[in-house]
Write an enzyme that holds these catalytic residues in place. Structure first.
Site, PDB file in Angstrom:
ATOM      1  N   TRP A  12     -11.896  -1.896   3.817  1.00 18.86           N
ATOM      2  CA  TRP A  12     -10.926  -2.432   3.053  1.00 18.86           C
ATOM      3  C   TRP A  12     -10.662  -3.496   1.838  1.00 18.86           C
ATOM      4  CZ3 TRP A  12      -9.795  -7.114   3.120  1.00 18.86           C
ATOM      5  CH2 TRP A  12     -10.767  -8.146   2.947  1.00 18.86           C
ATOM      6  N   ASN A  13     -11.046  -3.845   1.559  1.00 14.14           N
ATOM      7  CA  ASN A  13     -10.610  -5.039   0.113  1.00 14.14           C
ATOM      8  C   ASN A  13     -10.113  -3.801  -1.009  1.00 14.14           C
ATOM      9  OD1 ASN A  13     -13.252  -4.837  -0.193  1.00 14.14           O
ATOM     10  ND2 ASN A  13     -13.742  -6.360  -0.985  1.00 14.14           N
ATOM     11  N   HIS A  60     -14.658   4.795   6.676  1.00 15.13           N
ATOM     12  CA  HIS A  60     -14.293   4.197   6.153  1.00 15.13           C
ATOM     13  C   HIS A  60     -13.754   2.482   7.141  1.00 15.13           C
ATOM     14  CE1 HIS A  60     -12.140   1.510   3.256  1.00 15.13           C
ATOM     15  NE2 HIS A  60     -11.805   2.562   2.369  1.00 15.13           N
ATOM     16  N   ALA A  61     -13.188   1.227   6.793  1.00 16.90           N
ATOM     17  CA  ALA A  61     -13.317   0.123   7.779  1.00 16.90           C
ATOM     18  C   ALA A  61     -11.963   0.906   8.626  1.00 16.90           C
ATOM     19  CB  ALA A  61     -12.235  -0.640   6.569  1.00 16.90           C
ATOM     20  N   SER A  62     -11.703  -0.029   9.888  1.00 25.02           N
ATOM     21  CA  SER A  62     -10.899   0.688  10.849  1.00 25.02           C
ATOM     22  C   SER A  62      -9.457   0.376  10.674  1.00 25.02           C
ATOM     23  CB  SER A  62     -10.995   0.127  11.908  1.00 25.02           C
ATOM     24  OG  SER A  62     -11.875   0.069  12.724  1.00 25.02           O
ATOM     25  N   GLU A  86     -23.875  -3.366  -0.361  1.00 26.29           N
ATOM     26  CA  GLU A  86     -23.411  -4.536  -1.604  1.00 26.29           C
ATOM     27  C   GLU A  86     -22.496  -5.013  -0.900  1.00 26.29           C
ATOM     28  OE1 GLU A  86     -21.318  -5.879  -2.825  1.00 26.29           O
ATOM     29  OE2 GLU A  86     -20.039  -4.711  -3.861  1.00 26.29           O
ATOM     30  N   LEU A  87     -23.366  -6.380  -0.816  1.00 28.32           N
ATOM     31  CA  LEU A  87     -22.877  -7.032   0.643  1.00 28.32           C
ATOM     32  C   LEU A  87     -22.579  -8.684   0.285  1.00 28.32           C
ATOM     33  CD1 LEU A  87     -26.617  -6.768   2.450  1.00 28.32           C
ATOM     34  CD2 LEU A  87     -23.961  -5.139   2.718  1.00 28.32           C
ATOM     35  N   CYS A 124     -15.997  -9.079  -3.573  1.00 27.59           N
ATOM     36  CA  CYS A 124     -16.992  -9.648  -3.496  1.00 27.59           C
ATOM     37  C   CYS A 124     -17.954 -10.583  -4.576  1.00 27.59           C
ATOM     38  CB  CYS A 124     -17.741  -8.397  -3.383  1.00 27.59           C
ATOM     39  SG  CYS A 124     -17.793  -7.156  -4.054  1.00 27.59           S
ATOM     40  N   GLU A 133     -20.101 -16.915   2.361  1.00 30.55           N
ATOM     41  CA  GLU A 133     -19.146 -16.284   1.390  1.00 30.55           C
ATOM     42  C   GLU A 133     -17.520 -16.485   2.065  1.00 30.55           C
ATOM     43  OE1 GLU A 133     -18.704 -12.252   1.924  1.00 30.55           O
ATOM     44  OE2 GLU A 133     -17.896 -11.821  -0.617  1.00 30.55           O
TER      45      GLU A 133
HETATM   46  P1  NDP Z   1     -17.784  -5.565   7.938  1.00 28.72           P
HETATM   47  O1  NDP Z   1     -18.735  -5.521   7.194  1.00 28.72           O
HETATM   48  O2  NDP Z   1     -17.797  -5.591   8.698  1.00 28.72           O
HETATM   49  O3  NDP Z   1     -16.763  -4.624   7.674  1.00 28.72           O
HETATM   50  C1  NDP Z   1     -17.091  -3.073   6.556  1.00 28.72           C
HETATM   51  C2  NDP Z   1     -17.256  -1.878   7.059  1.00 28.72           C
HETATM   52  O4  NDP Z   1     -19.031  -1.560   8.258  1.00 28.72           O
HETATM   53  C3  NDP Z   1     -15.989  -1.079   7.922  1.00 28.72           C
HETATM   54  O5  NDP Z   1     -15.979   0.289   7.272  1.00 28.72           O
HETATM   55  C4  NDP Z   1     -16.663  -1.479   8.536  1.00 28.72           C
HETATM   56  O6  NDP Z   1     -16.124  -1.107  10.153  1.00 28.72           O
HETATM   57  C5  NDP Z   1     -18.250  -1.222   9.194  1.00 28.72           C
HETATM   58  N1  NDP Z   1     -19.155  -2.226   9.933  1.00 28.72           N
HETATM   59  C6  NDP Z   1     -19.380  -3.322  10.911  1.00 28.72           C
HETATM   60  N2  NDP Z   1     -19.989  -3.927  11.682  1.00 28.72           N
HETATM   61  C7  NDP Z   1     -20.812  -2.779  11.409  1.00 28.72           C
HETATM   62  C8  NDP Z   1     -22.035  -1.757  12.188  1.00 28.72           C
HETATM   63  N3  NDP Z   1     -22.715  -2.748  13.394  1.00 28.72           N
HETATM   64  N4  NDP Z   1     -22.752  -1.341  11.682  1.00 28.72           N
HETATM   65  C9  NDP Z   1     -22.295   0.382  10.830  1.00 28.72           C
HETATM   66  N5  NDP Z   1     -21.227  -0.190  10.038  1.00 28.72           N
HETATM   67  C10 NDP Z   1     -20.811  -1.505  10.413  1.00 28.72           C
HETATM   68  O7  NDP Z   1     -16.669  -6.587   8.157  1.00 28.72           O
HETATM   69  P2  NDP Z   1     -15.082  -7.485   7.847  1.00 28.72           P
HETATM   70  O8  NDP Z   1     -14.350  -6.484   7.810  1.00 28.72           O
HETATM   71  O9  NDP Z   1     -15.354  -7.740   9.515  1.00 28.72           O
HETATM   72  O10 NDP Z   1     -15.196  -8.826   7.386  1.00 28.72           O
HETATM   73  C11 NDP Z   1     -15.784  -9.824   7.240  1.00 28.72           C
HETATM   74  C12 NDP Z   1     -16.565 -10.423   6.177  1.00 28.72           C
HETATM   75  O11 NDP Z   1     -17.433  -9.748   5.781  1.00 28.72           O
HETATM   76  C13 NDP Z   1     -15.452 -10.386   5.198  1.00 28.72           C
HETATM   77  O12 NDP Z   1     -14.870 -11.879   5.361  1.00 28.72           O
HETATM   78  C14 NDP Z   1     -16.164 -10.863   4.037  1.00 28.72           C
HETATM   79  O13 NDP Z   1     -17.252 -12.102   4.499  1.00 28.72           O
HETATM   80  C15 NDP Z   1     -16.953  -9.939   3.971  1.00 28.72           C
HETATM   81  N6  NDP Z   1     -16.952  -8.929   3.480  1.00 28.72           N
HETATM   82  C16 NDP Z   1     -17.336  -8.259   2.244  1.00 28.72           C
HETATM   83  C17 NDP Z   1     -16.973  -7.330   1.743  1.00 28.72           C
HETATM   84  C18 NDP Z   1     -17.721  -7.153   0.013  1.00 28.72           C
HETATM   85  O14 NDP Z   1     -16.716  -6.300  -0.611  1.00 28.72           O
HETATM   86  N7  NDP Z   1     -18.829  -7.270  -0.156  1.00 28.72           N
HETATM   87  C19 NDP Z   1     -15.726  -6.364   1.571  1.00 28.72           C
HETATM   88  C20 NDP Z   1     -15.379  -6.343   3.745  1.00 28.72           C
HETATM   89  C21 NDP Z   1     -16.093  -7.424   3.652  1.00 28.72           C
HETATM   90  P3  NDP Z   1     -15.646  -1.557  11.046  1.00 28.72           P
HETATM   91  O15 NDP Z   1     -14.458  -1.608  10.160  1.00 28.72           O
HETATM   92  O16 NDP Z   1     -14.439  -0.008  12.161  1.00 28.72           O
HETATM   93  O17 NDP Z   1     -15.844  -2.411  12.040  1.00 28.72           O
END
Ligand code: NDP
Length: 453
Positions: free
Chosen positions: A129-130, A154-156, A227-228, A261, A358
């Protein structure tokens, strides 16, 4: 799916989640479309991508407002994001033929040997979502132009953005199925990725999400790009332009509410310039306008979700409990919405949350180091390896240090940014594979060798 505006805490919209039948229909459409899409001349695919750039620009205000409402991005930054998406479309429209140009090899007499780049099929993209538009266009522009078709999960919290992006492709004239938005929860990802019609996956997000997708993909022998996120070091050496380093560094930390990120996350400063940097950095961090993201003057909006603000505050509080000194900020703002102020911590103990995790918000640890060696050691003392920034007036010294930092990219006298022209991605727990440029475009293709005798 419920949309809550993080600036007000109010529920503003809700979307029907896609069920099993919807997913099945989308997969069928994806496969059917792929059959003809892959054979369309590249020129037709790049023309459509130029159209997509136009659609983005025509609807910039509306798309920006959707982002701002769903995840709290300040409106000026949301508009810049739409513009950047138009740029990546134009970039690939212009350069795709060069990136996908077949490559000849030295061939034995009488034979001709070459590599051609062919698409793989439906690619699943799990996106965060960011940067709800940019992260998607960063994958869609190259991969769909290479002849793949895209499926977006996409993110929920940003379903409106997801649907708006599908609209861009539709309005640009793409065939139905070239790019589809699936409104599904993360629980459904495993089943979709296991389906044999899906050929590869890309994910941007947290480590746990990445590991989960990579495990399913590995089980099914499908390629992934991950990309994590990161904990990028921002190294200020004794010969740096301290004023510029403080000003750029603060912005590198707080833009997009610090939810990036590649934000600068750990400020590592040479002892000779430490005091000056700390003073200027805190001053700069305190200078930003925090508030209503729909206001053009706002520089920092709310955190994207209340739960993310809580996680951030816990990281700050636990670090202070562990002995870090709070120089500014450190408490959620006393107002409606998920607002957190720019926060600076000094004398940060090794291993506390802001040091080792992070930090996805506007909180910055600042470290004082004795010399270059200690700066490099501290910069590399992380499980992440996405980006890094080094500040020195001696460009050769900066470049030399860049060679010793474990990261996917190092910027000297500049903040880390993603740019369509250069590869983007990480090492270590920041993931693998590259996005953008020719390298990114060739991640999801079959590099087929054709030998004609
Ligand atoms: P998530 O990693 O949970 O969400 C990112 C995407 O992955 C969303 O579409 C989410 O779907 C999906 N997702 C989550 N868990 C799974 C899974 N087990 N299998 C498949 N898809 C999955 O990030 P959060 O929004 O919870 O943020 C938490 C932390 O993650 C942040 O504080 C940050 O540290 C990191 N982050 C890093 C990003 C980057 O740009 N590198 C971007 C976002 C987060 P859904 O929304 O439906 O859960």
């Amino acid at each position: 799916m419920e949309v809550t505006n993080p600036a007000t805490g109010e529920r503003v919209d809700s979307y029907e989640e896609d069920g099993q039948d919807d997913v099945e229909a989308a997969l069928e459409t994806a496969v059917e479309t792929f059959d003809s899409w892959r054979d369309r001349p590249l020129q037709e695919r790049t023309d459509l991508l130029s159209n997509a750039a136009e659609v983005l620009r025509e609807n910039e205000q509306r798309y920006a407002e959707t982002m701002t409402e769903e995840m709290g991005k300040p409106i000026t930054q949301a508009k810049s994001e739409v513009e950047k998406c138009a740029w990546v479309c134009e970039h690939y429209s212009e350069h795709a033929s060069e990136y996908l140009d077949e490559k000849g090899h030295p061939s034995p007499a009488g034979s001709s040997v070459k590599t051609v780049y062919e698409p793989l099929g439906p690619v699943l993209a799990v996106m965060p979502w960011n940067f709800p538009f940019w992260q998607v266009f960063r994958f869609a522009a190259p991969y769909v132009t290479a002849g793949n078709v895209g499926l977006l999960k996409h993110a929920s919290n940003v379903p409106g953005c997801s649907e708006a992006i599908e609209e861009v492709f539709r309005e640009a004239g793409y065939p139905e199925g070239a790019f589809q938005s699936l409104l599904v929860s993360s629980d459904q990802v495993e089943g979709i990725l296991e389906d044999e019609r899906v050929k590869a996956a890309t994910l941007t997000g947290s480590g746990p999400a990445g590991r989960s997708v990579a495990a399913t993909a590995g089980e099914n022998l499908k390629k992934t790009v991950l990309e994590l996120g990161g904990s990028d070091p921002y190294v200020v050496l004794d010969d740096a332009d301290v004023e510029a380093a403080a000003e750029t560094g603060a912005w590198a930390r707080v833009q997009n509410g610090g939810q990036s990120c590649i934000a600068a996350k750990r400020f590592i400063v040479h002892t000779d310039v430490y005091d000056e940097f700390e003073e200027k950095f805190v001053e700069q961090m305190e200078s930003y306008t925090v508030g209503d993201p729909t206001d053009e003057e706002t520089e920092i909006g709310p955190q994207a979700r209340e739960s993310l603000l809580e996680d951030l505050h816990e990281q700050v509080e636990d670090s202070v409990d562990a002995g870090a000194d709070l120089l500014t900020g450190g408490e959620p703002l006393d107002r409606e919405g998920a607002y957190y102020p720019p926060t600076v911590l000094a004398n940060v103990p090794e291993g506390c949350p802001v040091d080792s995790e992070e930090v996805f918000g506007p909180a910055a640890p600042v470290y004082e180091v004795e010399d270059e060696e200690e700066a490099i050691r501290k910069a590399n003392d992380t499980q992440f390896g996405l980006g890094a920034s080094v500040w020195s007036e001696d460009r050769e010294r900066g470049e030399r240090l860049a060679g010793r930092i474990d990261a996917g990219c190092v910027y000297v006298n500049q903040l880390v940014k993603s740019d369509p022209r250069v590869p983007f991605g990480g090492i270590k727990e920041s993931g693998y594979g590259r996005e953008l440029s020719g390298a990114g475009m060739r991640e999801f293709v079959n590099r087929k060798t054709v030998w004609v005798e």
